[in-house]
Design a protein around this motif. Structure first.
Motif, PDB file in Angstrom:
ATOM      1  N   GLY A  69       0.794  -1.222   0.000  1.00  0.00           N
ATOM      2  CA  GLY A  69       0.000   0.000   0.000  1.00  0.00           C
ATOM      3  C   GLY A  69       0.827   1.271   0.000  1.00  0.00           C
ATOM      4  N   THR A  70       2.081   1.182  -0.420  1.00  0.00           N
ATOM      5  CA  THR A  70       2.927   2.377  -0.424  1.00  0.00           C
ATOM      6  C   THR A  70       2.751   3.230  -1.675  1.00  0.00           C
ATOM      7  N   ASP A  71       1.763   2.942  -2.493  1.00  0.00           N
ATOM      8  CA  ASP A  71       1.514   3.703  -3.704  1.00  0.00           C
ATOM      9  C   ASP A  71       1.342   5.183  -3.369  1.00  0.00           C
ATOM     10  N   GLY A  72       2.306   5.991  -3.765  1.00  0.00           N
ATOM     11  CA  GLY A  72       2.208   7.423  -3.512  1.00  0.00           C
ATOM     12  C   GLY A  72       2.548   7.837  -2.097  1.00  0.00           C
ATOM     13  N   ALA A  73       3.048   6.939  -1.266  1.00  0.00           N
ATOM     14  CA  ALA A  73       3.362   7.271   0.124  1.00  0.00           C
ATOM     15  C   ALA A  73       4.557   8.213   0.185  1.00  0.00           C
ATOM     16  N   ILE A  74       4.530   9.099   1.181  1.00  0.00           N
ATOM     17  CA  ILE A  74       5.580  10.086   1.383  1.00  0.00           C
ATOM     18  C   ILE A  74       6.239   9.830   2.738  1.00  0.00           C
ATOM     19  N   LEU A  75       7.571   9.773   2.745  1.00  0.00           N
ATOM     20  CA  LEU A  75       8.351   9.531   3.956  1.00  0.00           C
ATOM     21  C   LEU A  75       9.058  10.817   4.364  1.00  0.00           C
ATOM     22  N   LYS A  76       8.900  11.204   5.644  1.00  0.00           N
ATOM     23  CA  LYS A  76       9.599  12.372   6.186  1.00  0.00           C
ATOM     24  C   LYS A  76      10.341  11.958   7.444  1.00  0.00           C
ATOM     25  N   ALA A  77      11.424  12.649   7.742  1.00  0.00           N
ATOM     26  CA  ALA A  77      12.223  12.371   8.933  1.00  0.00           C
ATOM     27  C   ALA A  77      12.263  13.607   9.817  1.00  0.00           C
ATOM     28  N   THR A  78      12.246  13.367  11.119  1.00  0.00           N
ATOM     29  CA  THR A  78      12.417  14.431  12.095  1.00  0.00           C
ATOM     30  C   THR A  78      13.467  13.966  13.085  1.00  0.00           C
ATOM     31  N   MET A  79      14.574  14.699  13.152  1.00  0.00           N
ATOM     32  CA  MET A  79      15.650  14.344  14.068  1.00  0.00           C
ATOM     33  C   MET A  79      15.350  14.895  15.452  1.00  0.00           C
ATOM     34  N   GLY A  80      15.407  14.020  16.412  1.00  0.00           N
ATOM     35  CA  GLY A  80      15.313  14.436  17.799  1.00  0.00           C
ATOM     36  C   GLY A  80      16.691  14.364  18.414  1.00  0.00           C
ATOM     37  N   ARG A  81      16.774  14.647  19.671  1.00  0.00           N
ATOM     38  CA  ARG A  81      18.078  14.590  20.330  1.00  0.00           C
ATOM     39  C   ARG A  81      18.597  13.155  20.417  1.00  0.00           C
ATOM     40  N   GLU A  82      17.692  12.219  20.685  1.00  0.00           N
ATOM     41  CA  GLU A  82      18.106  10.832  20.844  1.00  0.00           C
ATOM     42  C   GLU A  82      17.470   9.879  19.844  1.00  0.00           C
ATOM     43  N   THR A  83      16.520  10.365  19.061  1.00  0.00           N
ATOM     44  CA  THR A  83      15.819   9.491  18.129  1.00  0.00           C
ATOM     45  C   THR A  83      15.626  10.164  16.772  1.00  0.00           C
ATOM     46  N   VAL A  84      15.322   9.341  15.787  1.00  0.00           N
ATOM     47  CA  VAL A  84      14.866   9.812  14.485  1.00  0.00           C
ATOM     48  C   VAL A  84      13.436   9.318  14.344  1.00  0.00           C
ATOM     49  N   ARG A  85      12.527  10.234  14.046  1.00  0.00           N
ATOM     50  CA  ARG A  85      11.121   9.859  13.849  1.00  0.00           C
ATOM     51  C   ARG A  85      10.836   9.860  12.353  1.00  0.00           C
ATOM     52  N   TRP A  86      10.425   8.709  11.848  1.00  0.00           N
ATOM     53  CA  TRP A  86      10.063   8.538  10.446  1.00  0.00           C
ATOM     54  C   TRP A  86       8.552   8.523  10.353  1.00  0.00           C
ATOM     55  N   THR A  87       7.996   9.391   9.523  1.00  0.00           N
ATOM     56  CA  THR A  87       6.551   9.464   9.327  1.00  0.00           C
ATOM     57  C   THR A  87       6.236   9.115   7.878  1.00  0.00           C
ATOM     58  N   ILE A  88       5.367   8.126   7.704  1.00  0.00           N
ATOM     59  CA  ILE A  88       4.936   7.718   6.373  1.00  0.00           C
ATOM     60  C   ILE A  88       3.473   8.113   6.222  1.00  0.00           C
ATOM     61  N   ARG A  89       3.182   8.926   5.207  1.00  0.00           N
ATOM     62  CA  ARG A  89       1.802   9.316   4.887  1.00  0.00           C
ATOM     63  C   ARG A  89       1.398   8.586   3.612  1.00  0.00           C
ATOM     64  N   PHE A  90       0.430   7.677   3.771  1.00  0.00           N
ATOM     65  CA  PHE A  90      -0.028   6.872   2.656  1.00  0.00           C
ATOM     66  C   PHE A  90      -1.055   7.646   1.839  1.00  0.00           C
ATOM     67  N   SER A  91      -1.200   7.271   0.580  1.00  0.00           N
ATOM     68  CA  SER A  91      -2.123   7.969  -0.314  1.00  0.00           C
ATOM     69  C   SER A  91      -3.576   7.847   0.140  1.00  0.00           C
ATOM     70  N   ASP A  92      -3.887   6.813   0.932  1.00  0.00           N
ATOM     71  CA  ASP A  92      -5.263   6.647   1.412  1.00  0.00           C
ATOM     72  C   ASP A  92      -5.522   7.408   2.716  1.00  0.00           C
ATOM     73  N   GLY A  93      -4.526   8.197   3.177  1.00  0.00           N
ATOM     74  CA  GLY A  93      -4.708   9.012   4.375  1.00  0.00           C
ATOM     75  C   GLY A  93      -4.125   8.423   5.650  1.00  0.00           C
ATOM     76  N   ARG A  94      -3.772   7.136   5.627  1.00  0.00           N
ATOM     77  CA  ARG A  94      -3.162   6.529   6.816  1.00  0.00           C
ATOM     78  C   ARG A  94      -1.802   7.157   7.091  1.00  0.00           C
TER      79      ARG A  94
END
Length: 109
Positions: A69-94
């Motif tokens: 279901g990754t059709d058109g999904a967008i991946l973004k990264a946010t660096m924290g002090r101790e972690t990296v947060r990866w956010t995937i927004r799927f084309s269906d809104g998930r």
């Protein structure tokens, strides 16, 4: 995959261009508008280094079409002090969020 540049969010890091400095392929370059541009997008191997250093979240990675279901999904990264947060927004809104330890944090074995 393609790295996307949000022209509204990009401010060139105030002239520091962090993404250009970290790109191992030297594929990003400052433009006359003060924002980052690609030299040659087809040469990008999707290492995501630029995503992780962008302080404004102006860079994202379009994921390839896949059976999961990754059709058109967008991946973004946010660096924290101790972690990296990866956010995937799927084309269906998930939205799926993954948080992993930053490499700068020693891992206890």
């Amino acid at each position: 995959m393609v790295v996307l540049i949000d022209r509204e969010l990009c401010n060139g890091c105030g002239g520091g261009y962090r993404c250009a400095a970290i790109c191992p392929g030297n594929l990003l370059t400052p433009g006359e508008d003060g924002k980052i541009h690609y030299r040659e997008p087809s040469l990008c191997w999707d290492c995501t280094a630029c995503l992780k250093v962008c302080p404004r979240g102006a860079l994202a990675l379009r994921l390839p079409n896949g059976e999961d279901g990754t059709d058109g999904a967008i991946l973004k990264a946010t660096m924290g002090r101790e972690t990296v947060r990866w956010t995937i927004r799927f084309s269906d809104g998930r939205v799926k969020v993954l948080e992993v330890l930053n490499r700068r944090v020693p891992v206890e074995t």
